[in-house]
Design a protein around this motif. Structure first.
Motif, short mmCIF file in Angstrom:
data_model
loop_
_atom_site.label_atom_id
_atom_site.label_comp_id
_atom_site.label_asym_id
_atom_site.label_seq_id
_atom_site.Cartn_x
_atom_site.Cartn_y
_atom_site.Cartn_z
N UNK A 161 0.83 -1.21 0.00
CA UNK A 161 0.00 0.00 0.00
C UNK A 161 0.86 1.26 0.00
N UNK A 162 2.01 1.21 0.68
CA UNK A 162 2.91 2.36 0.67
C UNK A 162 3.44 2.62 -0.74
N UNK A 168 0.86 6.91 -6.60
CA UNK A 168 -0.24 7.87 -6.73
C UNK A 168 0.27 9.30 -6.60
N UNK A 169 1.25 9.52 -5.70
CA UNK A 169 1.79 10.86 -5.52
C UNK A 169 2.53 11.34 -6.76
N UNK A 179 -7.85 3.90 -1.55
CA UNK A 179 -8.74 4.56 -0.59
C UNK A 179 -9.94 3.68 -0.25
N UNK A 180 -10.51 3.03 -1.27
CA UNK A 180 -11.65 2.15 -1.04
C UNK A 180 -11.24 0.96 -0.16
N UNK A 181 -10.08 0.38 -0.45
CA UNK A 181 -9.61 -0.78 0.32
C UNK A 181 -9.40 -0.40 1.78
N UNK A 182 -8.82 0.75 2.02
CA UNK A 182 -8.61 1.19 3.40
C UNK A 182 -9.94 1.49 4.09
N UNK A 206 -5.34 -4.42 -4.86
CA UNK A 206 -5.30 -2.97 -4.97
C UNK A 206 -4.40 -2.56 -6.14
N UNK A 207 -3.22 -3.17 -6.20
CA UNK A 207 -2.28 -2.83 -7.26
C UNK A 207 -2.85 -3.19 -8.63
N UNK A 208 -3.37 -4.40 -8.76
CA UNK A 208 -3.89 -4.82 -10.06
C UNK A 208 -5.06 -3.94 -10.49
N UNK A 209 -5.92 -3.59 -9.55
CA UNK A 209 -7.05 -2.73 -9.89
C UNK A 209 -6.57 -1.31 -10.23
N UNK A 210 -5.60 -0.80 -9.50
CA UNK A 210 -5.05 0.53 -9.81
C UNK A 210 -4.42 0.55 -11.20
N UNK A 211 -3.85 -0.58 -11.61
CA UNK A 211 -3.21 -0.66 -12.92
C UNK A 211 -4.20 -0.93 -14.05
#
Length: 259
Positions: A161-162, A168-169, A179-182, A206-211
């Motif tokens: 997550x980090x 993201x930054x 954000x949803x996962x957290x 989270x990573x796969x969905x973000x990608x």
């Protein structure tokens, strides 16, 4: 007579174009990829049809690295080790373990991506209802959260997550899925009165969905990742020796239950 196109068109692919002395992968000469493209990047190129680099490539590789192994008690690893004592080769031992990955063992990443996407579409204000609807459809278990062994935290999840936050930054990913996962993790704490930590499946999802991966690919990429552990354990067991090892030492017997 035909011009042969009926045979050539039997298999259609945009992945590879090849003739004697020439190999192009997704339009790129293989010799230009060798030495310039990492294994993770070539996986992405072949599967997704586009190049990945920078923070996005680093995220993808991190997800692959994080899920390589979870020890001989994981059914897939245990199966590969047992197979290695039965006289089969390494590839057969790996295939035995890989075939153990299903909806329960190996499918949580795919399910978590689907859950995140649904929660994102419904919006954070409707999270409780989204989770309730999911449970009515799929049962009480929420994929990607909780771990029978790693308590109170799965050490892989915060690190992944980090890395998502860092990407993201830099604008490489949106960060909305994280954000949803957290938010789901916080909701579970309120719901149960104790931490229900995000696990490896939830973090890699989270990573796969973000990608931008479709849910089924999360399971496919997990299988690729776990294949590393399968190879390592099958080879270790081969070097250790042993013949026809079962799930328990021979002195232990099963329970006979005629009813």
């Amino acid at each position: 007579m035909t011009d042969g196109k009926d045979v050539a068109d039997w298999w259609r692919t945009a992945i590879i174009d090849m003739e004697p002395g020439r190999i192009h992968l997704r339009g790129h000469p293989v010799q230009d990829l060798i030495g310039h493209t990492s294994f993770a990047q070539i996986i992405w190129l072949l599967v997704m049809g586009e190049k990945i680099d920078g923070p996005r490539a680093a995220l993808f590789e991190a997800a692959l690295v994080a899920a390589v192994d979870h020890g001989p008690q994981a059914p897939s690893i245990a199966a590969a080790r047992m197979a290695a004592t039965c006289g089969v080769g390494l590839q057969s031992a790996m295939a035995t373990g890989l075939n153990m990955l299903g909806d329960v063992h190996g499918g949580a990443g795919e399910q978590a991506v689907a859950l995140y996407q649904r929660a994102l579409e419904s919006g954070p204000d409707n999270l409780a209802q989204t989770l309730n609807t999911w449970r009515m459809e799929h049962g009480s278990y929420l994929p990607g959260f909780g771990h029978r062994f790693h308590k109170p935290v799965d050490p892989r999840a915060p690190r992944l997550l980090a890395l998502v936050d860092d990407a993201a930054s830099q604008g490489a990913v949106g960060g909305q899925i994280a954000m949803i996962a957290r938010a789901i993790e916080r909701h579970l704490v309120q719901e149960r009165g104790k931490p229900v930590p995000m696990n490896i499946d939830g973090a890699t999802a989270v990573i796969y969905a973000e990608l931008g991966c479709p849910p089924p690919l999360a399971r496919g990429f997990f299988g690729l990742s776990r294949s590393v552990g399968l190879l390592a354990h099958a080879w270790e067991q081969t070097e250790q020796g042993g013949r026809n090892k079962g799930p328990t030492p021979p002195a232990y017997r099963w329970t006979y239950d005629p009813d």
